[in-house]
Design an enzyme around this catalytic site. Structure first.
Site, PDB file in Angstrom:
ATOM      1  N   HIS A   1     -12.458  49.697  12.255  1.00 47.21           N
ATOM      2  CA  HIS A   1     -13.748  49.961  11.001  1.00 47.21           C
ATOM      3  C   HIS A   1     -14.568  51.013  10.872  1.00 47.21           C
ATOM      4  CE1 HIS A   1     -16.248  46.708  11.979  1.00 47.21           C
ATOM      5  NE2 HIS A   1     -15.623  47.256  13.169  1.00 47.21           N
TER       6      HIS A   1
ATOM      7  N   TRP B   1     -10.939  40.939  12.063  1.00 46.30           N
ATOM      8  CA  TRP B   1     -10.058  42.595  12.867  1.00 46.30           C
ATOM      9  C   TRP B   1      -8.663  42.524  13.652  1.00 46.30           C
ATOM     10  CZ3 TRP B   1     -15.168  41.677  12.400  1.00 46.30           C
ATOM     11  CH2 TRP B   1     -15.963  42.247  10.941  1.00 46.30           C
TER      12      TRP B   1
END
Ligand code: DAH
Length: 356
Positions: A186, A165
């Site tokens: 997320h 990420w």
């Protein structure tokens, strides 16, 4: 026809300008058709009209008078022009009404109504599919603590999985001092927030905006939606995960698309999987508009909630099990409707938006 008053030898004064204006307005009221209105215009505002001539003659006056009369005459000009425009509209309207030629069969002008953005539509559709299966919808913060975005999901600082990420970090300081914060990468942080706030059983879905420090291309945006799902209770198994996600795919994509699970790794689930769906084919051409060479397209990550995540929020991992999943609704919209570029969702091009 109106008589153009003969130029007299008397110099104009502000009062005489007013008198002329009043007379002109009176005459305009009496004008009853378009040709008469044109005659009126010529006699006052035309090239040799009274007002025009008066303005032209100003230069011969002495300066004080010139200033006073000039100002008044310019005012008179706009008054007369406005009055003429108004009268012309009235006459046109009266003529249309008198003619009885109002065509009521003419088609109306289309009213361009707003509509829901395709992302909103697909998010709502996915949420309804899960709500029908007993999930409730919750939302969470887009600016998130490192603690929820990573730590509570079994991704401690320095864990190589953080590289999955690319994050947009935020400088933030509160009473407790520096708290690492970021734009959530997320919707998974809501898993921990929801579990902290309630006892099992849990059955929620979390739609929301996410952000990543990434270059954009046809299938990647740096900001996008995700929909997270979480179900935790006693006795939940992998079969529940598969059954729920099969049913979701059937509701959103219909019976004729297939799905496939494969092993995958996410730090907060064990075992972890990804789920793919058979690629979209255009019903008329039989072609695949997106990822032409691919039979399968990955639409989400999922898995059984990791015991460490359960323990982290104070749930007993010996007693409770659960499954979680996370998907990108724009990608699902692309696969459902055959949209070839995710950037369309954020380009605000009405030619695209109108199709939904
Ligand atoms: N959060 C993951 C991502 O953004 C997606 C995901 C994978 C969510 C597995 C889950 C899961 O809940 O179980 O890539």
């Amino acid at each position: 026809m109106f008589a153009v008053s003969a130029p007299d030898n008397q110099s104009p004064t502000p009062e005489s300008v007013d008198a002329m204006t009043q007379a002109a307005l009176g005459e305009l009221d009496a004008v009853s058709d378009a040709p008469a209105a044109e005659d009126w215009r010529v006699s006052y505002l035309g090239r040799r009209g009274q007002l025009t001539m008066l303005l032209r003659g100003l230069s011969g006056l002495d300066p004080d008078l010139r200033r006073a009369v000039g100002a008044r005459a310019n005012q008179a000009k706009s008054t007369l022009e406005e009055a003429l425009a108004r009268r012309t509209r009235e006459l046109a309207q009266a003529a249309l009404e008198a003619s009885g030629r109002l065509d009521v069969t003419l088609p109306g002008r289309p009213v361009i109504a707003g509509r829901l953005h395709p992302t909103t539509q697909i998010v709502r559709e996915i949420c309804s599919a899960f709500m029908a299966m007993g999930f409730s919808v919750v939302e969470g913060p887009e600016v998130e603590l490192d603690h929820y975005n990573f730590e509570m999901l079994n991704i401690p600082a320095g864990h190589p999985a953080r590289d999955m990420w690319n994050s947009l970090w935020i400088d933030y300081r509160n009473e407790q001092g520096q708290q690492p914060m970021l734009l959530r990468t997320h919707t998974s942080p809501m898993q921990a927030r929801v579990m902290e706030a309630q006892e099992p059983p849990v059955r929620v879905i979390v739609p929301g905006k996410c952000y990543r420090y990434e270059a954009t291309d046809a299938t990647h945006e740096w900001h996008f939606y995700q929909i997270e799902g979480l179900a935790v209770a006693e006795g939940i198994t992998f079969a529940d995960l598969k059954g729920t996600l099969y049913e979701f795919a059937r509701r959103v994509f219909g019976d004729d698309r297939q799905i496939r699970f494969r092993c995958d790794y996410f730090p907060f689930v064990e075992p972890g999987v990804d789920m793919s769906i058979s690629n979209f084919r255009d019903p008329t051409t039989g072609q695949r508009p997106i990822n032409r060479d691919e039979d399968w397209i990955e639409i989400m990550g999922a898995g059984m909630v990791h015991p460490k995540v359960l323990a982290g929020v104070g749930y007993d991992p010996q007693r409770y099990t659960g499954f979680a999943f996370g998907m990108g609704p724009e990608r699902i919209g692309m696969l459902k409707y055959g949209i070839d570029d995710i950037r369309h969702f954020y380009s605000n091009d009405v030619r695209f938006l109108r199709q939904f």
